[in-house]
Scaffold this motif. Structure first.
Motif, short mmCIF file in Angstrom:
data_model
loop_
_atom_site.label_atom_id
_atom_site.label_comp_id
_atom_site.label_asym_id
_atom_site.label_seq_id
_atom_site.Cartn_x
_atom_site.Cartn_y
_atom_site.Cartn_z
N HIS A 1 -11.50 -4.24 2.14
CA HIS A 1 -10.49 -3.79 3.14
C HIS A 1 -11.48 -2.99 4.39
O HIS A 1 -11.97 -1.98 4.12
N ARG B 1 0.64 11.30 13.29
CA ARG B 1 -0.57 10.28 13.55
C ARG B 1 -0.87 10.55 14.89
O ARG B 1 -2.15 10.48 15.31
N GLY C 1 0.41 -2.30 4.08
CA GLY C 1 1.17 -1.11 4.53
C GLY C 1 1.83 -1.05 5.55
O GLY C 1 3.20 -1.52 5.60
N ARG C 2 1.11 -1.03 6.48
CA ARG C 2 1.83 -0.91 7.76
C ARG C 2 2.62 -2.13 8.22
O ARG C 2 3.96 -1.86 8.87
N ALA D 1 1.01 -1.20 0.03
CA ALA D 1 0.16 -0.24 0.06
C ALA D 1 0.93 1.36 -0.10
O ALA D 1 1.44 1.73 0.92
N ASP E 1 -0.33 -1.20 -4.28
CA ASP E 1 -1.89 -0.57 -4.28
C ASP E 1 -1.67 0.72 -4.29
O ASP E 1 -1.04 1.20 -3.31
N TYR F 1 -4.68 11.02 15.17
CA TYR F 1 -5.53 9.92 15.55
C TYR F 1 -5.55 9.76 17.16
O TYR F 1 -6.02 8.85 17.54
N GLY G 1 -4.23 -3.89 6.35
CA GLY G 1 -4.76 -3.68 7.82
C GLY G 1 -4.04 -4.35 9.00
O GLY G 1 -4.37 -4.15 9.97
N ARG H 1 -15.37 -3.30 -4.96
CA ARG H 1 -14.93 -3.14 -3.51
C ARG H 1 -16.27 -3.36 -2.65
O ARG H 1 -17.05 -2.47 -2.76
N TYR I 1 2.94 5.71 7.47
CA TYR I 1 2.01 6.82 7.69
C TYR I 1 2.87 8.01 8.47
O TYR I 1 2.22 8.60 9.42
N GLU J 1 -2.91 -6.27 0.51
CA GLU J 1 -2.54 -5.02 0.25
C GLU J 1 -1.88 -4.28 1.36
O GLU J 1 -2.29 -3.40 2.00
N LYS K 1 0.49 4.17 -0.06
CA LYS K 1 0.00 5.54 0.86
C LYS K 1 0.64 5.50 2.19
O LYS K 1 0.95 6.31 2.54
N SER L 1 -7.37 -0.39 9.41
CA SER L 1 -6.03 -0.43 9.39
C SER L 1 -5.76 -0.49 11.19
O SER L 1 -6.68 -0.30 11.89
N1 LLP Z 1 -5.64 -1.07 1.17
C1 LLP Z 1 -6.61 -0.21 1.37
C2 LLP Z 1 -7.61 -0.15 0.19
C3 LLP Z 1 -6.35 0.95 2.15
O1 LLP Z 1 -7.31 2.00 2.25
C4 LLP Z 1 -5.31 0.88 3.21
C5 LLP Z 1 -5.22 1.87 3.89
C6 LLP Z 1 -4.47 -0.21 2.70
C7 LLP Z 1 -4.69 -1.09 2.00
C8 LLP Z 1 -3.04 -0.52 3.86
O2 LLP Z 1 -3.61 -0.54 5.07
P1 LLP Z 1 -2.26 -1.00 6.26
O3 LLP Z 1 -2.23 -2.34 5.91
O4 LLP Z 1 -1.58 -0.05 6.14
O5 LLP Z 1 -3.25 -0.89 7.33
N2 LLP Z 1 -3.26 7.07 8.22
C9 LLP Z 1 -3.68 5.92 9.11
C10 LLP Z 1 -3.90 4.78 8.27
C11 LLP Z 1 -4.81 4.94 7.13
C12 LLP Z 1 -5.01 3.54 6.26
C13 LLP Z 1 -5.71 4.08 5.01
N3 LLP Z 1 -5.74 2.87 4.07
C14 LLP Z 1 -2.60 5.77 10.39
O6 LLP Z 1 -1.74 6.53 10.15
O7 LLP Z 1 -2.94 4.81 11.07
#
Ligand code: LLP
Length: 404
Positions: free
Chosen positions: A196, A307, A270-271, A55, A76, A311, A233, A146, A367, A268, A57, A199
């Motif tokens: 999804h 962060r 990220g974290r 991910a 992603d 949050y 997530g 989705r 993030y 997908e 982002k 997170s």
């Molecule tokens: N896929 C989709 C469609 C998403 O919207 C996201 C995260 C991910 C994958 C990746 O999720 P992860 O594996 O990283 O949890 N800024 C916030 C987190 C926002 C997440 C947005 N979407 C934070 O700092 O905790």
């Protein structure tokens, strides 16, 4: 990452050396932590041979994405900018999925021209636009839909995405309608169901519920999806003794699901790939004592790492040098930004600090820099990658001239 004689080492280099050479605030990433996170992720889900799309982002550093690509990951993306970045990093277009509730027509055109693996669509209106573009170009576009499974992810409400009150995905009724309409589409090939639910998920049960919801709707739709994209997530431990996601249980829920559904899997994350690979080194500018507490005013602020301000997220703060003295009063670690929420953490019994001492904020790989801004006209920090004793500059500190 550990203390040696009370001096903190990041891979093989002490923080004071890094701070002197690159100045602060400074994002430092560990190559070996990144590598082990990726290896572990693939090991957990080896049985499914999934496509793992990072991910973007969560971390938008081009050079880091290149490293991630070298381990075979796809991407992603959620905007044209992220798609351009992923392609520039050399990620194979057939390993790229495009999510997001508000992709514009020009973004969709761009993605269609690049022939990426999937556009994961989140509304009826978006699908109409995709169909219009595809017709005009006389091409067939592969998409996913989705689903909003109305599942509580049991995480912070600000980062929950899978409940019906959230803007993401489409509800069951719309999903079924779209599946039936798309069966006969000449220009759209429906290939994927994506979900999804949020997170920083540390409980496997929401994933179990999500899989049940997905299974149920596939039965109703009677459609054979080539791909099931389970999103990301997966949570990490920001605090000591924090609950950890039980990957074994998540894996066995997926196994159960796949016994009935023969689809390829996409993740997908990220974290879970990048979150715990980095620290933000910062110097104490001033100590300001009040009757109840001492403000530790850092040279890193919410513009560098937002962060906690956004949050109420908690990131551990530790001293670069440990000493035997403890502060009598509690410390409130704050930045220099003109906002009351520019606060990182309150800690009691912290090692006694002096002005100019170094501290670091933990687990800022996800993030962290990607959410940073130039608020208060502050240049974004340098970012470096450390592999044992080798340092690579991932991004140079912005110059004030560049942002004024
Ligand atoms: N896929 C989709 C469609 C998403 O919207 C996201 C995260 C991910 C994958 C990746 O999720 P992860 O594996 O990283 O949890 N800024 C916030 C987190 C926002 C997440 C947005 N979407 C934070 O700092 O905790």
């Amino acid at each position: 990452m550990r203390y040696k004689n009370n001096n903190y080492f990041f891979e093989n280099i002490s923080l004071d050396k890094l701070a002197i050479k690159y100045s602060t605030p400074l994002y430092c990433y560990s190559y070996n932590k990144l590598k082990s996170n990726i290896v572990n992720f693939f090991t957990y889900f080896k049985k499914f041979s999934p496509l793992v799309c990072f991910a973007i982002k969560s971390n938008t550093n081009l050079n880091l994405i290149r490293e991630i690509k070298n381990f075979g990951l796809g991407a992603d993306v959620v905007s044209k900018g992220e798609l351009m970045l992923a392609l520039k990093a050399g990620i194979n277009k057939k390993k790229i999925v495009f999510s997001g509730v508000g992709k514009t027509e020009s973004e969709l055109k761009f993605a269609i021209e690049k022939k990426i693996l999937l556009i994961n669509s989140e509304s009826e209106s978006e699908i109409k636009i995709i169909e219009k573009i595809a017709k005009k170009k006389n091409v067939v576009v592969n998409i996913g839909i989705r689903l909003n499974p109305n599942t509580d992810a049991n995480t912070l409400k600000q980062i929950s995405t899978g409940k019906k009150e959230n803007k993401f995905g489409v509800d069951e009724k719309t999903f079924l309608k779209l599946v039936s309409v798309l069966r006969t589409s000449k220009n759209i090939k429906l290939k994927c169901l994506s979900v999804h639910i949020g997170s920083q998920i540390t409980d496997h049960k929401p994933y179990e519920k999500m899989l049940k919801a997905v299974d149920k709707i596939i039965n109703k739709a009677k459609f054979n999806f080539e791909y099931i994209d389970l999103g990301g997530g997966m949570g990490i431990s920001y605090e000591k003794n924090q609950k950890k996601l039980d990957y074994k249980k998540y894996k066995s829920a997926i196994e159960k699901f796949l016994r009935k559904n023969n689809s390829k899997l996409i993740f997908e994350p990220g974290r879970s790939i990048i979150g715990n690979t980095a620290i933000l080194i910062s110097r104490v500018i001033y100590l300001k004592e009040t009757s109840k507490k001492i403000f530790v005013i850092l040279d890193a602020g919410m513009n560098d790492m937002m962060r906690p301000a956004l949050y109420g997220a908690k990131h551990q703060i530790l001293p670069a040098f440990k000493n035997k003295k403890k502060s009598q009063k509690s410390y409130e670690f704050v930045g220099p930004i003109c906002e009351t929420t520019d606060k990182f953490l309150s800690v009691s019994n912290f090692n006694k600090l002096k002005e100019r001492d170094l501290i670091f904020i933990s687990d800022v790989g996800a993030y962290g820099s990607s959410l940073s801004s130039n608020y208060n006209i502050r240049p974004k920090p340098s970012e470096i990658l450390i592999n044992k004793s080798k340092i690579t500059i991932l991004k140079k500190r912005q110059k004030l001239e560049d942002i004024i």
